[in-house]
Each structure stands twice: as structure tokens, then as C-alpha cells.
Write a protein that holds these residues in place. Sequence first.
Motif, mmCIF file in Angstrom:
data_model
loop_
_atom_site.group_PDB
_atom_site.id
_atom_site.type_symbol
_atom_site.label_atom_id
_atom_site.label_comp_id
_atom_site.label_asym_id
_atom_site.label_seq_id
_atom_site.Cartn_x
_atom_site.Cartn_y
_atom_site.Cartn_z
ATOM 1 N N ALA A 1 0.864 -1.175 0.000
ATOM 2 C CA ALA A 1 0.000 0.000 0.000
ATOM 3 C C ALA A 1 0.901 1.225 0.000
ATOM 4 N N SER A 2 0.503 2.214 -0.735
ATOM 5 C CA SER A 2 1.247 3.467 -0.787
ATOM 6 C C SER A 2 1.102 4.194 0.547
ATOM 7 N N GLU A 3 2.208 4.522 1.155
ATOM 8 C CA GLU A 3 2.178 5.211 2.455
ATOM 9 C C GLU A 3 1.470 6.558 2.350
ATOM 10 N N ARG A 4 1.758 7.296 1.299
ATOM 11 C CA ARG A 4 1.161 8.619 1.115
ATOM 12 C C ARG A 4 -0.359 8.520 1.004
ATOM 13 N N PHE A 5 -0.826 7.591 0.196
ATOM 14 C CA PHE A 5 -2.269 7.440 -0.002
ATOM 15 C C PHE A 5 -2.943 6.904 1.258
ATOM 16 N N ALA A 6 -2.320 5.928 1.901
ATOM 17 C CA ALA A 6 -2.875 5.376 3.140
ATOM 18 C C ALA A 6 -2.959 6.465 4.211
ATOM 19 N N TYR A 7 -1.944 7.294 4.282
ATOM 20 C CA TYR A 7 -1.940 8.380 5.252
ATOM 21 C C TYR A 7 -3.107 9.335 4.981
ATOM 22 N N ARG A 8 -3.304 9.651 3.720
ATOM 23 C CA ARG A 8 -4.405 10.563 3.376
ATOM 24 C C ARG A 8 -5.756 9.949 3.716
ATOM 25 N N LEU A 9 -5.916 8.646 3.497
ATOM 26 C CA LEU A 9 -7.210 8.006 3.749
ATOM 27 C C LEU A 9 -7.478 7.763 5.226
ATOM 28 N N PHE A 10 -6.461 7.356 5.963
ATOM 29 C CA PHE A 10 -6.691 6.885 7.325
ATOM 30 C C PHE A 10 -6.047 7.737 8.414
ATOM 31 N N ALA A 11 -4.801 8.088 8.263
ATOM 32 C CA ALA A 11 -4.066 8.703 9.370
ATOM 33 C C ALA A 11 -4.576 10.086 9.722
ATOM 34 N N GLN A 12 -4.706 10.957 8.741
ATOM 35 C CA GLN A 12 -5.085 12.331 9.050
ATOM 36 C C GLN A 12 -6.444 12.392 9.725
ATOM 37 N N SER A 13 -7.393 11.624 9.232
ATOM 38 C CA SER A 13 -8.752 11.772 9.754
ATOM 39 C C SER A 13 -9.146 10.696 10.750
ATOM 40 N N GLN A 14 -8.389 9.619 10.861
ATOM 41 C CA GLN A 14 -8.839 8.498 11.672
ATOM 42 C C GLN A 14 -7.842 8.100 12.762
ATOM 43 N N PHE A 15 -6.658 7.715 12.366
ATOM 44 C CA PHE A 15 -5.721 7.131 13.322
ATOM 45 C C PHE A 15 -5.426 8.067 14.485
ATOM 46 N N TYR A 16 -5.194 9.339 14.195
ATOM 47 C CA TYR A 16 -4.812 10.244 15.270
ATOM 48 C C TYR A 16 -5.917 10.424 16.297
ATOM 49 N N TYR A 17 -7.144 10.213 15.889
ATOM 50 C CA TYR A 17 -8.235 10.321 16.848
ATOM 51 C C TYR A 17 -8.155 9.199 17.883
ATOM 52 N N PHE A 18 -7.807 7.998 17.449
ATOM 53 C CA PHE A 18 -7.762 6.833 18.322
ATOM 54 C C PHE A 18 -6.383 6.603 18.946
ATOM 55 N N SER A 19 -5.327 7.135 18.337
ATOM 56 C CA SER A 19 -3.967 6.706 18.653
ATOM 57 C C SER A 19 -3.563 6.871 20.109
ATOM 58 N N GLU A 20 -3.801 8.014 20.712
ATOM 59 C CA GLU A 20 -3.365 8.202 22.103
ATOM 60 C C GLU A 20 -4.046 7.198 23.034
ATOM 61 N N PHE A 21 -5.330 6.986 22.838
ATOM 62 C CA PHE A 21 -6.068 6.031 23.657
ATOM 63 C C PHE A 21 -5.528 4.616 23.444
ATOM 64 N N LEU A 22 -5.318 4.234 22.177
ATOM 65 C CA LEU A 22 -4.797 2.894 21.879
ATOM 66 C C LEU A 22 -3.397 2.708 22.455
ATOM 67 N N ILE A 23 -2.588 3.742 22.400
ATOM 68 C CA ILE A 23 -1.233 3.677 22.964
ATOM 69 C C ILE A 23 -1.305 3.532 24.476
ATOM 70 N N SER A 24 -2.246 4.208 25.114
ATOM 71 C CA SER A 24 -2.416 4.069 26.571
ATOM 72 C C SER A 24 -2.760 2.625 26.937
ATOM 73 N N ALA A 25 -3.680 2.024 26.187
ATOM 74 C CA ALA A 25 -4.036 0.628 26.445
ATOM 75 C C ALA A 25 -2.829 -0.285 26.207
ATOM 76 N N ALA A 26 -2.081 -0.017 25.147
ATOM 77 C CA ALA A 26 -0.906 -0.843 24.839
ATOM 78 C C ALA A 26 0.152 -0.735 25.936
ATOM 79 N N ARG A 27 0.341 0.441 26.481
ATOM 80 C CA ARG A 27 1.334 0.620 27.557
ATOM 81 C C ARG A 27 0.932 -0.171 28.808
ATOM 82 N N ILE A 28 -0.356 -0.189 29.101
ATOM 83 C CA ILE A 28 -0.825 -0.973 30.247
ATOM 84 C C ILE A 28 -0.539 -2.449 30.001
ATOM 85 N N LEU A 29 -0.837 -2.918 28.792
ATOM 86 C CA LEU A 29 -0.565 -4.329 28.458
ATOM 87 C C LEU A 29 0.928 -4.639 28.529
#
Length: 149
Positions: A109-137
Motif C-alpha cells: 500500500a502506498s504510504e502517502r495514499f494510506a496516510y491521506r485516507l486513514f491517518a489524518q482523519s482516523q488514526f490520530y483520533y484513536f492513537s493516544e487512547f490505543l497507545i495508553s491501552a498498549a502501555r498498560i498491556l
Amino acid sequence: MTPVVISIVSAAVAVISLLFNFITLKLRRDLEKRAEIARLHEMWWSEELKAAREEVIGFVLEWEKADKKETPILRSYRTNEGYDRERKTIGRIAYFFSDLNAFIDEGLASERFAYRLFAQSQFYYFSEFLISAARILEGRASSDPATLP
């Protein structure tokens, strides 16, 4: 035809064939990359993941309202008690992004295109919370590997 002309024509045909195969392979690979991103995009907006996103968004909002401190769902990662279904839902969202990163890492998958589709509008919304859960694990794993689900 002389043997020299036959050799030159044969070499030219071989070079043209090689170029054609190379161009065809590159075009096919580009199409496959686009198809994979389209498949992931379709998966992200599927009813299954829509329901999962909506549920996880509730946990993110609860966590943000608690000033990003441990909430009951995050505590369940530490204690491994309760919220089993909900943790699986959170895992589904986390694994989607993990899969997306694997596609990018493998060049599927193209990193640039994937970033445009998912990261800017989606991943960053969930990322801090998901990272918090991962750190606990990770903390649980380092203190007692036998307690992991």
C-alpha cells in the motif's frame, strides 16, 4: 538474412519483450496496491468496523473527559477483569491500524495514499487512547507474562 541481422533482430525483440514485461509488472503492482487500499478503505467503513469505531469513540471520549487518566476500560487491561467484549472491540480497531502498517511496510500500500485516507482523519483520533491501552498491556507483560489474555 544474414546471421548478424538475425542476431540483432533477436536481441531487439528480447529487449522489447523485457521492457514490456517490466512495464506490465509495474502497472499490475500499482493496480494491486490501489486495490489493497480500496479493500482496506471498504473494510474501515463496513458496518462491523463502523460499530466498533462508534463503541471505541465512546471510550476515547470517556478517557478524554477523565483528563486522559485511567478509566474503567483501561483499568480492565491492567486487572484483566471485565470488559472482555469491549477489549476485543478496541483490539479490532488497533489491529486494523496494525494491518494497515504491515501493508505499508511490505510495499503493498502506498504510504502517502494510506496516510491521506486513514491517518489524518482516523488514526490520530484513536492513537493516544490505543497507545495508553498498549502501555498498560506492556506493563502487565513485563511484570507477569502469565496474566496476558
